[in-house]
Design an enzyme around this catalytic site. Structure first.
Site, PDB file in Angstrom:
ATOM      1  N   HIS A 132      -9.785   1.113   4.658  1.00 40.76           N
ATOM      2  CA  HIS A 132      -8.548   1.291   5.431  1.00 40.76           C
ATOM      3  C   HIS A 132      -8.284   2.050   6.393  1.00 40.76           C
ATOM      4  CE1 HIS A 132      -4.433   2.686   6.304  1.00 40.76           C
ATOM      5  NE2 HIS A 132      -3.866   0.809   5.976  1.00 40.76           N
ATOM      6  N   LYS A 160       0.074   4.616  -0.135  1.00 40.98           N
ATOM      7  CA  LYS A 160       0.027   5.387   0.217  1.00 40.98           C
ATOM      8  C   LYS A 160      -0.394   6.534  -0.480  1.00 40.98           C
ATOM      9  CE  LYS A 160       0.046   3.456   5.315  1.00 40.98           C
ATOM     10  NZ  LYS A 160      -0.241   3.465   5.842  1.00 40.98           N
ATOM     11  N   GLU A 171      -7.651   3.981   8.286  1.00 40.62           N
ATOM     12  CA  GLU A 171      -6.891   5.801   7.204  1.00 40.62           C
ATOM     13  C   GLU A 171      -8.100   6.437   6.469  1.00 40.62           C
ATOM     14  OE1 GLU A 171      -3.316   5.413   5.694  1.00 40.62           O
ATOM     15  OE2 GLU A 171      -2.972   5.320   7.604  1.00 40.62           O
ATOM     16  N   SER A 213       3.533  -1.962  10.506  1.00 38.37           N
ATOM     17  CA  SER A 213       4.651  -1.919  10.479  1.00 38.37           C
ATOM     18  C   SER A 213       5.527  -3.450   9.960  1.00 38.37           C
ATOM     19  CB  SER A 213       5.303  -1.302  11.964  1.00 38.37           C
ATOM     20  OG  SER A 213       4.251  -0.208  12.482  1.00 38.37           O
ATOM     21  N   GLY A 258       2.485   1.974  10.791  1.00 39.21           N
ATOM     22  CA  GLY A 258       2.796   3.653  10.955  1.00 39.21           C
ATOM     23  C   GLY A 258       3.618   3.919  11.744  1.00 39.21           C
ATOM     24  N   GLU A 273      -5.523  -5.296  10.794  1.00 33.79           N
ATOM     25  CA  GLU A 273      -4.305  -4.247  11.008  1.00 33.79           C
ATOM     26  C   GLU A 273      -4.851  -3.675  11.843  1.00 33.79           C
ATOM     27  OE1 GLU A 273      -2.847  -2.290   6.690  1.00 33.79           O
ATOM     28  OE2 GLU A 273      -4.402  -1.749   6.950  1.00 33.79           O
ATOM     29  N   ASN A 315       0.849  -0.891   0.351  1.00 35.09           N
ATOM     30  CA  ASN A 315       0.394   0.058  -0.029  1.00 35.09           C
ATOM     31  C   ASN A 315       0.776   1.188  -0.151  1.00 35.09           C
ATOM     32  OD1 ASN A 315      -1.795   1.986   0.406  1.00 35.09           O
ATOM     33  ND2 ASN A 315      -2.187   1.583   2.806  1.00 35.09           N
TER      34      ASN A 315
HETATM   35  C1  PEP Z   1      -1.337  -0.095   5.960  1.00 33.55           C
HETATM   36  O1  PEP Z   1      -1.149   1.009   5.840  1.00 33.55           O
HETATM   37  O2  PEP Z   1      -2.275   0.050   5.436  1.00 33.55           O
HETATM   38  C2  PEP Z   1      -0.114  -0.457   6.420  1.00 33.55           C
HETATM   39  C3  PEP Z   1       0.398  -1.409   7.274  1.00 33.55           C
HETATM   40  O3  PEP Z   1       1.152   0.770   6.993  1.00 33.55           O
HETATM   41  P1  PEP Z   1       2.505   0.324   7.708  1.00 33.55           P
HETATM   42  O4  PEP Z   1       3.277  -1.149   7.117  1.00 33.55           O
HETATM   43  O5  PEP Z   1       3.597   1.718   7.183  1.00 33.55           O
HETATM   44  O6  PEP Z   1       2.365   0.473   8.951  1.00 33.55           O
END
Ligand code: PEP
Length: 254
Positions: free
Chosen positions: A99, A12, A101, A217, A177, A171, A10
Site C-alpha cells: 500500500h 486502516k 502508505e 476516494s 484519502g 491506487e 481497508n
Molecule cells: C486506500 O487507502 O486504499 C484508499 C483507497 O483510501 P480512500 O478510499 O480513503 O481514498
C-alpha cells in the site's frame, strides 16, 4: 481463476474494538441479504481485530477477512512485525501488500514488497498488490511507465498460476484519502495498461483473468461509473468502507 468483481475495505488504523465488531457484523449481515453472490467482499481490519473478527465470521461466510500488512519471515527477531504464516494460521484469506502508505510512511521498497507477495502466496493466501503514482509523476505524464515498473518489480516474476491468484489494486496516490477520485477514463487508461503489460509478459489469457481493483476516494456515488469501465473489476475502499451502508452500496455497484 477468472476475474471476480470485488469490493475490499481497508479500514486502516481506525475503529475502537466495539466499533470494529459492530461494523463487521453489520457488513456481514448486509452482504448476506443484499449483495449478489457473484461479488467478492473483503474487509481488512487493523491487525488486533483479525482474530476476534475471524471468530465472528465463519470461513464459509460471503464476507472474507484480510490483513493490511505482514512480514515475510516465518519467525524471529523482528519486533513489532507479524509473520505472514501467523495470519495464515488465523484463517486470513487476503493480505494487502505494498500500500502506498506502507511505501511512503514506512519506507517499503520494491524488493521487500516482492518478498511479501511471495510469502503471502507461499502461505496459501491471496495478495492484494497495490501500485499507483504520486501527483508529480501524473503531472509529468509518466504514470503509465511508473505503474508498469511497479508491476514489473512486484509481480512479474510470479508463475502464471500465482499471478492469477493475485489481486492488483491501482491506487493513484493523489486520489487516496483526498476526496479527489480518478475519473473513470483515468482509471480505465491505467487498468488497461496494466492488463496490456501483463499480456505482453504472460499472454492474453492470463491478463484477461486478472482482477484489477481501483482505489482512491471511491464511494457509493462514483463506484457505478468506475466499475462499469471494461478493465475495472471493483475497488479497494478506504474511508467509505468504515460505514456499513456505504461499503455495501459500493459492493452493489456492479
Ligand atoms: C486506500 O487507502 O486504499 C484508499 C483507497 O483510501 P480512500 O478510499 O480513503 O481514498
Amino acid at each position: 481463476m477468472a476475474r471476480i468483481n470485488t469490493a475490499a475495505g481497508n479500514w486502516k488504523m481506525n475503529q475502537q474494538p466495539e466499533e470494529a465488531y459492530k461494523l463487521c457484523s453489520e457488513i456481514e449481515n448486509m452482504v448476506k441479504d443484499e449483495v449478489d453472490s457473484s461479488v467478492r467482499t473483503i474487509i481488512c481490519p487493523p491487525l488486533v481485530y483479525i482474530n476476534p473478527l475471524r471468530r465472528m465470521v465463519s470461513k464459509d461466510s460471503p464476507l472474507k477477512i484480510g490483513a493490511q500488512n505482514s512480514y515475510p519471515e516465518p519467525k524471529g527477531a523482528y519486533t513489532g512485525e507479524v509473520a505472514t504464516a501467523m495470519l495464515a494460521e488465523m484463517g486470513v484469506d487476503y493480505v494487502i501488500v505494498g500500500h502506498s502508505e506502507r511505501r511512503m510512511l514506512f519506507g517499503e521498497v520494491d524488493d521487500l514488497v516482492k518478498k511479501k507477495v511471495d510469502a503471502v502466496l507461499e502461505n496459501g493466501m491471496t495478495p492484494i498488490f497495490c501500485c499507483g503514482e504520486p501527483l508529480e509523476i501524473r503531472d509529468s505524464g509518466k504514470h503509465l511507465e511508473y505503474v508498469s515498473d511497479q508491476i514489473s518489480n512486484g509481480v512479474s516474476h510470479l508463475s502464471d498460476n500465482d499471478l492469477q491468484n493475485t489481486l492488483i489494486a491501482y491506487e493513484p496516490i493523489w486520489a487516496i484519502g483526498t476526496g479527489r477520485t480518478a475519473s473513470p477514463e483515468q482509471a480505465q487508461e491505467v487498468h488497461k495498461e496494466i492488463r496490456n503489460f501483463i499480456s505482453n509478459e504472460k499472454g492474453k489469457e492470463i491478463a484477461a483473468n486478472i482482477t484489477i481493483l481501483y482505489g482512491g476516494s471511491c464511494n457509493a456515488e462514483n463506484a457505478p461509473d468506475l466499475f462499469s469501465c471494461e478493465d475495472v473489476d471493483g475497488g479497494l475502499i478506504g474511508g467509505a468502507s468504515l460505514k456499513a451502508r456505504s461499503f455495501v452500496d459500493i459492493a452493489k455497484s456492479f
